[in-house]
Design an enzyme around this catalytic site. Structure first.
Site, short mmCIF file in Angstrom:
data_model
loop_
_atom_site.label_atom_id
_atom_site.label_comp_id
_atom_site.label_asym_id
_atom_site.label_seq_id
_atom_site.Cartn_x
_atom_site.Cartn_y
_atom_site.Cartn_z
N GLY A 93 36.04 38.65 33.86
CA GLY A 93 35.91 38.35 32.43
C GLY A 93 36.10 36.86 32.21
N GLY A 101 36.30 42.57 35.57
CA GLY A 101 35.29 43.05 34.62
C GLY A 101 34.04 43.58 35.29
CD GLU A 104 42.12 42.23 37.40
OE1 GLU A 104 42.52 42.78 38.44
OE2 GLU A 104 40.97 42.35 36.95
CG ASP A 124 41.55 44.39 32.41
OD1 ASP A 124 41.06 44.18 33.54
OD2 ASP A 124 41.29 43.68 31.42
C1 QUE Z 1 41.55 37.15 38.70
C2 QUE Z 1 40.62 37.36 37.71
C3 QUE Z 1 39.43 36.62 37.68
C4 QUE Z 1 39.21 35.68 38.69
C5 QUE Z 1 40.15 35.50 39.69
C6 QUE Z 1 41.31 36.23 39.68
C7 QUE Z 1 38.45 36.76 36.64
C8 QUE Z 1 37.31 35.91 36.69
C9 QUE Z 1 37.14 35.01 37.76
C10 QUE Z 1 36.05 34.08 37.90
C11 QUE Z 1 35.74 33.56 39.16
C12 QUE Z 1 34.73 32.65 39.33
C13 QUE Z 1 34.00 32.23 38.25
C14 QUE Z 1 34.32 32.73 37.00
C15 QUE Z 1 35.32 33.65 36.84
O1 QUE Z 1 38.08 34.94 38.72
O2 QUE Z 1 38.60 37.60 35.72
O3 QUE Z 1 33.60 32.30 35.94
O4 QUE Z 1 32.98 31.32 38.38
O5 QUE Z 1 36.39 36.00 35.72
O6 QUE Z 1 42.25 36.02 40.64
O7 QUE Z 1 40.85 38.27 36.73
#
Ligand code: QUE
Length: 334
Positions: free
Chosen positions: A73, A122, A145, A153
């Protein structure tokens, strides 16, 4: 002054009917297709349209860019909102996401996710509640998370306690990354199809018959998950974090030492919340689990560990979060 021609903004979700299928492409590849509020609205709108369109016999969900299905997310944005004290906007985001997760679970036609890259948080939420989760050798599934002081979640408080043995607790606490075949072993994914066959499967699915998935699927032999399963159950099948740590120490293997090191990097508050969440989720319906998760987002995103965890993992990327001491669980669950 002459106007500079602006390129058309790339749509972040591309939903259309192709043959007898409704197809949904998550199209924010630079963010690994992480879901923002607009994408959640568009996926929800597409779901409703496909549900009500008799010409659509199944849905195919994919991620653009070749690296990710969906990385999670928009937690960077949630951090900004948390720092600005905008609890209402945070709640609106998660309420919309969880409503979409529930609508996927209730979707009356096959909901087929083609997972050919990173699928976390997500991304698990838009796939795991559907009928088919197809993974390739390039898939990587995780619920990471606890590293950002959130908690598993998107309805995974319902899903994880229902995986075999203590696998769900292990995945939730450590954020363990599963390769495609391992995700099938664990029960998060349903079918393994090699990347080289995925486009042929997609073409077959446009005919509207979900059984094409069974024809393309290859059997998955017991692998890393099966090999670790007894140790996972021995070490993670305990009601408290202290008991889990004690069991890992008693185990005395490299694997157990590695798990202890991983737990040592996670938010103590988030691990305590996660363990209690899965304990409660084991006895609840999906709707009840999503309501519990939504209530938890209010307290958890307000705790300083959340902004700090997102800072350390996704903003500054120093991977050196400074966690607060473990918060009182009754304050988090309310
Ligand atoms: C826990 C998370 C997320 C995460 C890493 C975590 C998460 C998430 C992203 C993420 C990773 C790379 C991206 C980006 C988002 O990493 O929810 O836009 O380029 O979106 O340890 O919950």
């Amino acid at each position: 002054m002459a106007e500079t021609p602006q390129p058309m903004a790339e749509p972040s979700v591309i939903a259309r009917r192709e043959g007898a299928a409704g197809t949904i492409l998550m199209n924010r590849p630079r963010a690994l297709n992480a879901l923002d509020g607009g994408m959640i609205e568009q996926i929800t709108a597409a779901l409703r349209a496909f549900r009500d369109d008799p010409a659509v016999r199944l849905v195919v969900l994919e991620g653009a860019g070749g690296r990710a299905f969906c990385a999670g997310g928009d937690v960077r944005r949630m951090r900004e909102l948390a720092l600005a004290g905008d609890a209402a906007a945070i709640e609106a985001f998660f309420a919309g996401e969880y409503a979409m997760n529930f609508a996927i679970a209730e979707f009356p036609k096959p909901w087929i996710s083609l997972i050919d890259g990173v699928c976390m948080g997500g991304g698990i939420g838009v796939s795991v509640h559907g009928s088919h989760r197809v993974v390739t050798e390039h898939a990587m599934l995780a619920m990471p998370e606890t590293a950002i002081a959130l908690f598993p979640d998107v309805g995974t408080s319902f899903v994880l306690p229902r995986l075999p043995g203590a696998l769900g607790t292990w995945l939730a606490l450590t954020g363990a990354r599963l390769k495609g075949a391992e995700a099938v072993e664990a029960g998060l994914a349903t079918h393994f199809v090699p990347r080289a066959e995925l486009q042929a499967l997609r073409v077959a699915l446009l005919e509207g018959d979900a059984k094409a998935v069974d024809r393309f699927a290859q059997p998955v032999a017991p692998g890393a998950v099966a090999a670790q399963r007894a140790a996972v159950d021995r070490c993670f099948g305990h009601a408290s974090l202290d008991a889990i740590r004690t069991a890992l120490e008693a185990e005395g293997t490299d694997w157990a030492r590695e798990q202890l090191a991983i737990l040592g990097k996670m938010s103590p508050t988030s691990m305590a919340v996660t363990l209690e969440l899965l304990r409660r989720g084991a006895g609840m319906t999906l709707a009840e689990c999503l309501a519990m998760e939504l209530a938890l987002t209010r307290t958890v995103t307000r705790h300083p560990d959340f902004a700090e965890g997102v800072r350390a993992v996704l903003v500054d990327k120093d991977n050196a979060p400074r966690w607060a001491p473990q918060a009182d669980l009754s304050a988090m669950f309310g």
